[in-house]
Write a protein that holds these residues in place. Structure first.
Motif, PDB file in Angstrom:
ATOM      1  N   ARG A  10       0.603  -1.353   0.399  1.00 36.63           N
ATOM      2  CA  ARG A  10      -0.215  -0.241  -0.119  1.00 36.63           C
ATOM      3  C   ARG A  10       0.606   1.106  -0.064  1.00 36.63           C
ATOM      4  O   ARG A  10       1.650   1.654   0.888  1.00 36.63           O
ATOM      5  N   SER A  13       2.275   4.010   3.898  1.00 36.02           N
ATOM      6  CA  SER A  13       1.392   3.477   4.612  1.00 36.02           C
ATOM      7  C   SER A  13       2.483   3.662   5.861  1.00 36.02           C
ATOM      8  O   SER A  13       3.644   3.848   5.540  1.00 36.02           O
ATOM      9  N   TRP A  14       1.441   3.440   6.930  1.00 33.32           N
ATOM     10  CA  TRP A  14       2.323   3.724   8.465  1.00 33.32           C
ATOM     11  C   TRP A  14       3.379   2.298   8.468  1.00 33.32           C
ATOM     12  O   TRP A  14       4.662   2.953   9.290  1.00 33.32           O
ATOM     13  N   THR A  15       2.962   1.640   7.859  1.00 31.47           N
ATOM     14  CA  THR A  15       4.233   0.377   7.541  1.00 31.47           C
ATOM     15  C   THR A  15       5.287   0.619   7.800  1.00 31.47           C
ATOM     16  O   THR A  15       6.441   0.384   7.924  1.00 31.47           O
ATOM     17  N   PRO A  77       1.352  -4.882   8.683  1.00 33.82           N
ATOM     18  CA  PRO A  77       0.300  -4.263   9.188  1.00 33.82           C
ATOM     19  C   PRO A  77      -1.103  -4.908   9.272  1.00 33.82           C
ATOM     20  O   PRO A  77      -0.739  -6.470   9.142  1.00 33.82           O
ATOM     21  N   GLU A  78      -2.170  -4.658  10.488  1.00 31.38           N
ATOM     22  CA  GLU A  78      -3.151  -5.314  10.551  1.00 31.38           C
ATOM     23  C   GLU A  78      -4.547  -4.709   9.109  1.00 31.38           C
ATOM     24  O   GLU A  78      -4.619  -3.848   8.785  1.00 31.38           O
ATOM     25  N   TYR A  79      -3.839  -6.336   8.674  1.00 32.19           N
ATOM     26  CA  TYR A  79      -5.750  -5.859   7.724  1.00 32.19           C
ATOM     27  C   TYR A  79      -5.802  -6.819   7.422  1.00 32.19           C
ATOM     28  O   TYR A  79      -6.213  -8.066   7.780  1.00 32.19           O
ATOM     29  N   ASN A  80      -7.440  -6.462   8.118  1.00 30.33           N
ATOM     30  CA  ASN A  80      -8.971  -7.340   8.445  1.00 30.33           C
ATOM     31  C   ASN A  80      -8.518  -8.603   9.178  1.00 30.33           C
ATOM     32  O   ASN A  80      -8.754  -9.511   9.327  1.00 30.33           O
ATOM     33  N   GLY A  81      -7.894  -7.989  10.266  1.00 27.73           N
ATOM     34  CA  GLY A  81      -7.799  -8.792  11.364  1.00 27.73           C
ATOM     35  C   GLY A  81      -6.482  -9.522  11.924  1.00 27.73           C
ATOM     36  O   GLY A  81      -6.480 -10.694  12.576  1.00 27.73           O
ATOM     37  N   VAL A 110       1.377  -3.355  13.273  1.00 27.78           N
ATOM     38  CA  VAL A 110       1.455  -2.198  12.534  1.00 27.78           C
ATOM     39  C   VAL A 110       0.064  -2.116  12.522  1.00 27.78           C
ATOM     40  O   VAL A 110      -0.735  -3.266  12.237  1.00 27.78           O
ATOM     41  N   ALA A 111      -1.434  -1.481  13.876  1.00 33.80           N
ATOM     42  CA  ALA A 111      -2.440  -0.766  13.121  1.00 33.80           C
ATOM     43  C   ALA A 111      -2.477   0.510  13.699  1.00 33.80           C
ATOM     44  O   ALA A 111      -1.893   1.337  14.266  1.00 33.80           O
ATOM     45  N   ASP A 112      -3.860   1.128  12.918  1.00 33.75           N
ATOM     46  CA  ASP A 112      -4.544   1.995  13.213  1.00 33.75           C
ATOM     47  C   ASP A 112      -5.089   1.748  14.722  1.00 33.75           C
ATOM     48  O   ASP A 112      -5.983   2.997  15.470  1.00 33.75           O
ATOM     49  N   GLY A 113      -5.881   0.814  14.505  1.00 30.03           N
ATOM     50  CA  GLY A 113      -6.989  -0.275  15.969  1.00 30.03           C
ATOM     51  C   GLY A 113      -5.930   0.248  16.838  1.00 30.03           C
ATOM     52  O   GLY A 113      -4.628   0.564  17.210  1.00 30.03           O
ATOM     53  N   VAL A 145      -1.198   3.767  15.508  1.00 31.73           N
ATOM     54  CA  VAL A 145       0.181   3.937  15.421  1.00 31.73           C
ATOM     55  C   VAL A 145       0.229   5.529  14.481  1.00 31.73           C
ATOM     56  O   VAL A 145       1.285   6.090  14.237  1.00 31.73           O
TER      57      VAL A 145
HETATM   58  C1  LIG Z   1      -7.242  -3.629   3.669  1.00 30.26           C
HETATM   59  C2  LIG Z   1      -6.651  -2.633   5.064  1.00 30.26           C
HETATM   60  C3  LIG Z   1      -7.612  -3.678   6.171  1.00 30.26           C
HETATM   61  C4  LIG Z   1      -7.544  -3.376   7.166  1.00 30.26           C
HETATM   62  N1  LIG Z   1      -7.682  -4.066   8.364  1.00 30.26           N
HETATM   63  C5  LIG Z   1      -7.705  -3.415   9.732  1.00 30.26           C
HETATM   64  C6  LIG Z   1      -7.822  -4.091  10.912  1.00 30.26           C
HETATM   65  O1  LIG Z   1      -8.698  -5.665  10.537  1.00 30.26           O
HETATM   66  N2  LIG Z   1      -8.080  -3.788  12.187  1.00 30.26           N
HETATM   67  C7  LIG Z   1      -6.906  -2.544  12.231  1.00 30.26           C
HETATM   68  O2  LIG Z   1      -7.386  -1.928  13.037  1.00 30.26           O
HETATM   69  N3  LIG Z   1      -6.743  -2.151  10.989  1.00 30.26           N
HETATM   70  C8  LIG Z   1      -6.564  -2.153   9.913  1.00 30.26           C
HETATM   71  N4  LIG Z   1      -6.018  -1.765   8.849  1.00 30.26           N
HETATM   72  C9  LIG Z   1      -6.107  -0.058   9.234  1.00 30.26           C
HETATM   73  C10 LIG Z   1      -4.872  -0.500   8.996  1.00 30.26           C
HETATM   74  O3  LIG Z   1      -4.110  -1.124  10.068  1.00 30.26           O
HETATM   75  C11 LIG Z   1      -4.148   0.590   9.633  1.00 30.26           C
HETATM   76  O4  LIG Z   1      -4.643   0.967   7.706  1.00 30.26           O
HETATM   77  C12 LIG Z   1      -2.731   0.494   9.689  1.00 30.26           C
HETATM   78  O5  LIG Z   1      -2.149   1.714   9.482  1.00 30.26           O
HETATM   79  C13 LIG Z   1      -1.379   0.141   8.697  1.00 30.26           C
HETATM   80  O6  LIG Z   1      -1.476  -0.335   8.040  1.00 30.26           O
HETATM   81  P1  LIG Z   1      -0.310   0.654   6.337  1.00 30.26           P
HETATM   82  O7  LIG Z   1       0.691   0.267   6.648  1.00 30.26           O
HETATM   83  O8  LIG Z   1      -1.094  -0.243   5.561  1.00 30.26           O
HETATM   84  O9  LIG Z   1      -0.779   2.474   7.262  1.00 30.26           O
HETATM   85  C14 LIG Z   1      -6.773  -1.981   7.217  1.00 30.26           C
HETATM   86  C15 LIG Z   1      -5.828  -1.564   6.004  1.00 30.26           C
HETATM   87  C16 LIG Z   1      -6.297  -1.621   4.985  1.00 30.26           C
HETATM   88  C17 LIG Z   1      -5.617  -1.363   4.342  1.00 30.26           C
END
Ligand SMILES: Cc1cc2nc3c(=O)[nH]c(=O)nc-3n(C[C@H](O)[C@H](O)[C@H](O)COP(=O)(O)O)c2cc1C
Length: 174
Positions: A10, A13-15, A77-81, A110-113, A145
């Motif tokens: 992505r 990304s924050w990652t 990063p956390e994507y869909n759990g 890494v997660a925004d949650g 994050v």
């Molecule tokens: C496809 C997708 C799925 C995601 N699912 C989750 C999730 O399940 N839980 C959560 O806390 N954040 C979720 N996020 C947010 C990411 O954790 C958040 O964007 C964080 O900054 C790390 O992702 P990044 O490195 O792409 O920025 C999701 C983001 C994307 C793009």
């Protein structure tokens, strides 16, 4: 050789920003490492021939970043759990024995949650253990994050920085 991997394709990304924090810490410690950003995965990796016929671009990537590496640091990063599909795609397309068997790994979530991708790191640990990789017990979950950086993009979470340094020191001794 250590390879640090930013485990998403992505853009912005924050990652990637957390990966930059690790890059600076490793440079400060004068650790020899290389960096792979999954944004640079060749786009032809996803083809129905990926299991039999390796794309030359992916073969090149594997030769430079995966095969010669003894230790991986995965920033996930956390994507869909859980962890992103693009990371599993890279693994499924690799020569498993040469790329992963009997190596070591450290994980960062890494997660925004709020959970800092704890579940994704556990899920990925299961995959790595299947691949005969020993995973460092110290895993760093980075939650919320976007709040860990100031408006100029500086990482301001001092306590997390201490944990990162401790994790790197443990990983170097592993
Ligand atoms: C496809 C997708 C799925 C995601 N699912 C989750 C999730 O399940 N839980 C959560 O806390 N954040 C979720 N996020 C947010 C990411 O954790 C958040 O964007 C964080 O900054 C790390 O992702 P990044 O490195 O792409 O920025 C999701 C983001 C994307 C793009």
């Amino acid at each position: 050789m250590i390879t640090l991997i930013s485990c998403t394709n992505r853009p912005h990304s924050w990652t990637r920003k957390i990966s930059d924090v690790y890059i600076k810490r490793l440079e400060n410690k004068k650790v020899e490492f290389q960096f792979l950003d999954l944004q640079d995965l060749p786009t032809d990796i996803l083809s129905n021939e990926m299991y039999d016929k390796k794309s030359p671009a992916f073969a090149q990537l594997e030769k430079k970043y995966l095969i010669p590496t003894s230790k991986f640091i995965f920033i996930i990063p956390e994507y869909n759990g859980s962890y992103p599909g693009v990371l599993k795609l890279m693994i499924d397309a690799s020569d498993i024995k040469k790329s992963y068997h009997n190596k070591k790994a450290a994980l960062v979530g890494v997660a925004d949650g709020r959970a800092g991708n704890l579940r994704g790191m556990d899920d990925f640990t299961n995959v790595l253990n299947y691949l005969r990789i020993n995973v460092l017990h110290s895993k760093i979950p980075i939650s919320s994050v976007s709040k860990q950086f100031d408006t100029k993009g500086n990482f301001i979470a001092e306590e997390t920085l201490e944990l990162i340094d401790q994790q790197i020191e443990m990983f170097l001794k592993m």
